[in-house]
Design a protein around this motif. Structure first.
Motif, mmCIF file in Angstrom:
data_model
loop_
_atom_site.group_PDB
_atom_site.id
_atom_site.type_symbol
_atom_site.label_atom_id
_atom_site.label_comp_id
_atom_site.label_asym_id
_atom_site.label_seq_id
_atom_site.Cartn_x
_atom_site.Cartn_y
_atom_site.Cartn_z
ATOM 1 N N ALA A 127 8.471 -46.188 5.301
ATOM 2 C CA ALA A 127 8.986 -44.849 4.974
ATOM 3 C C ALA A 127 8.180 -43.711 5.567
ATOM 4 O O ALA A 127 8.641 -42.570 5.564
ATOM 5 C CB ALA A 127 9.036 -44.683 3.446
ATOM 6 N N TYR A 128 6.992 -43.994 6.096
ATOM 7 C CA TYR A 128 6.097 -42.915 6.525
ATOM 8 C C TYR A 128 6.738 -42.012 7.574
ATOM 9 O O TYR A 128 6.566 -40.779 7.568
ATOM 10 C CB TYR A 128 4.793 -43.506 7.065
ATOM 11 N N LEU A 129 7.509 -42.592 8.482
ATOM 12 C CA LEU A 129 8.126 -41.812 9.548
ATOM 13 C C LEU A 129 9.305 -41.004 9.023
ATOM 14 O O LEU A 129 9.508 -39.846 9.431
ATOM 15 C CB LEU A 129 8.585 -42.755 10.660
ATOM 16 N N TYR A 130 10.055 -41.570 8.098
ATOM 17 C CA TYR A 130 11.229 -40.883 7.568
ATOM 18 C C TYR A 130 10.831 -39.678 6.718
ATOM 19 O O TYR A 130 11.620 -38.740 6.572
ATOM 20 C CB TYR A 130 12.076 -41.866 6.758
ATOM 21 N N GLU A 131 9.627 -39.702 6.173
ATOM 22 C CA GLU A 131 9.164 -38.532 5.423
ATOM 23 C C GLU A 131 9.093 -37.316 6.334
ATOM 24 O O GLU A 131 9.482 -36.208 5.940
ATOM 25 C CB GLU A 131 7.799 -38.796 4.801
ATOM 26 N N PHE A 133 10.877 -36.688 9.027
ATOM 27 C CA PHE A 133 12.237 -36.226 9.312
ATOM 28 C C PHE A 133 12.846 -35.526 8.100
ATOM 29 O O PHE A 133 13.523 -34.508 8.236
ATOM 30 C CB PHE A 133 13.115 -37.406 9.734
ATOM 31 N N ALA A 134 12.593 -36.072 6.908
ATOM 32 C CA ALA A 134 13.139 -35.469 5.693
ATOM 33 C C ALA A 134 12.568 -34.077 5.465
ATOM 34 O O ALA A 134 13.299 -33.136 5.114
ATOM 35 C CB ALA A 134 12.853 -36.367 4.491
ATOM 36 N N CYS A 151 7.903 -29.833 13.624
ATOM 37 C CA CYS A 151 8.310 -30.540 14.833
ATOM 38 C C CYS A 151 7.246 -30.458 15.918
ATOM 39 O O CYS A 151 6.916 -31.466 16.561
ATOM 40 C CB CYS A 151 9.634 -29.981 15.339
ATOM 41 N N TYR A 206 12.767 -56.291 9.712
ATOM 42 C CA TYR A 206 12.544 -54.884 10.061
ATOM 43 C C TYR A 206 11.259 -54.699 10.864
ATOM 44 O O TYR A 206 11.268 -54.166 11.975
ATOM 45 C CB TYR A 206 12.498 -54.027 8.792
ATOM 46 N N HIS A 225 -0.094 -43.706 11.542
ATOM 47 C CA HIS A 225 0.512 -43.951 10.231
ATOM 48 C C HIS A 225 -0.146 -43.063 9.179
ATOM 49 O O HIS A 225 0.530 -42.526 8.293
ATOM 50 C CB HIS A 225 0.341 -45.420 9.832
ATOM 51 N N TYR A 228 0.721 -38.836 9.883
ATOM 52 C CA TYR A 228 1.983 -38.167 9.556
ATOM 53 C C TYR A 228 2.049 -37.685 8.102
ATOM 54 O O TYR A 228 2.279 -36.498 7.854
ATOM 55 C CB TYR A 228 3.166 -39.086 9.849
#
Length: 309
Positions: A127-131, A133-134, A151, A206, A225, A228
């Motif tokens: 989930a670290y990357l999706y945080e 983007f969210a 960004c 995954y 990791h 971010y």
């Protein structure tokens, strides 16, 4: 009577088109073309040409695409990297952060894992990357200028990481556990390491698929990791304690997971946190300078009406 189309191309649209088409040509020319390259670049062009609303997102969010292209192209310049560090970093970690039994912590956790920790840490590592983007999308929807800052900081912290990967290439703990601390084996394949247990528990692939695409096995220092979520803590700080605490706890969990899953040393994590702080401060400084009002020159007048320099 004619009217101007709201989706009329702009110089920015053509710049993005050049970037998207150029990237597809590059990966095809270097024999790396995959379906996801085509999908990502097609999405980029679609957003650029869909109209002014989507272009507004792209104007601030383009660094996210640039980051993906930067990381995906690492294999092209690995010939520039310096001496690869394996056993020296392993021993330095053991001396600075000793675990029970004279081990270092990744080595200690490698034989003391637990299914509950595997699930929790595997989730955080997924989930670290999706945080990022969210958080970016949240700021975009709120029309908050932090959208652009997130960004650009994301691109900058990754650029810092890639430069360090070349200057100080380092083997992750799982590599030393598998291949030993001797001279680097350049034929070593990427590994999901401890995250393979997460895949096995859920019956998925995954992390196996994710790490199979890794072109740089010796990119452990710094831990992006850890970078971010730590950077997101700073961007969410103004939201108050209801946001600060969960963001900080998630950052701490990802940092712990990096060591627990034998992907990184504590030294890698500390380097990742430092890179995140540096990227945040640089972007904040640049945006503050960009938005600072220009000084207004006020002429000095005397009672007779003449001006003095």
């Amino acid at each position: 009577m004619t009217s101007r189309s709201p989706s009329r191309a702009t110089p920015f649209t053509w710049l993005v088109t050049f970037l998207g088409v150029g990237h597809v040509a590059l990966v095809a020319a270097t024999g790396r073309l995959r379906w996801d390259h085509v999908a990502a670049d097609a999405l980029l062009l679609g957003v650029a040409w869909a109209g002014p609303r989507t272009r507004r997102f792209l104007a601030g969010g383009l660094p996210l695409w640039l980051t993906g292209m930067l990381l995906d192209s690492q294999g092209l310049w690995l010939f520039l990297r310096g001496t690869i560090h394996t056993g020296d970093l392993w021993e330095l970690e053991r001396r600075l952060f000793p675990a029970p039994g004279g081990l270092n912590w990744p080595e200690w956790w490698a034989t003391r894992f637990h299914p509950v920790l595997d699930l929790i840490c595997g989730f955080s590592y997924a989930a670290y990357l999706y945080e990022v983007f969210a958080v970016a999308i949240f700021f975009f929807v709120k029309k908050d200028t932090r959208f652009e800052k997130v960004c650009w900081a994301f691109l900058l912290v990754n650029a810092i990481g890639v430069v360090i990967y070349l200057v100080y290439p380092a083997a992750p703990p799982w590599y030393v556990l598998k291949y030993g601390p001797g001279p680097a084996d350049l034929a070593a394949l990427p590994s999901p390491a401890g995250t393979a247990r997460f895949d096995a528990l859920l019956g998925i692939h995954y992390f196996a698929s994710f790490y199979a695409r890794n072109t740089n096995v010796f990119g452990a220092m710094p831990s992006l990791h850890a970078s971010y979520p730590f950077m997101m803590v700073f961007f969410l700080w103004h939201k108050g304690w209801a946001w600060r605490v969960p963001a900080a706890l998630f950052s701490a969990l990802v940092s712990f997971s990096a060591v627990y899953l034998t992907h990184h040393y504590i030294l890698d994590v500390l380097a990742g946190l430092t890179a995140a702080l540096a990227a945040f401060l640089v972007v904040e400084a640049v945006f503050a300078r960009r938005t600072a009002p220009a000084p207004i020159a006020v002429p000095l007048t005397t009672s007779r009406g003449d001006t003095r320099a």
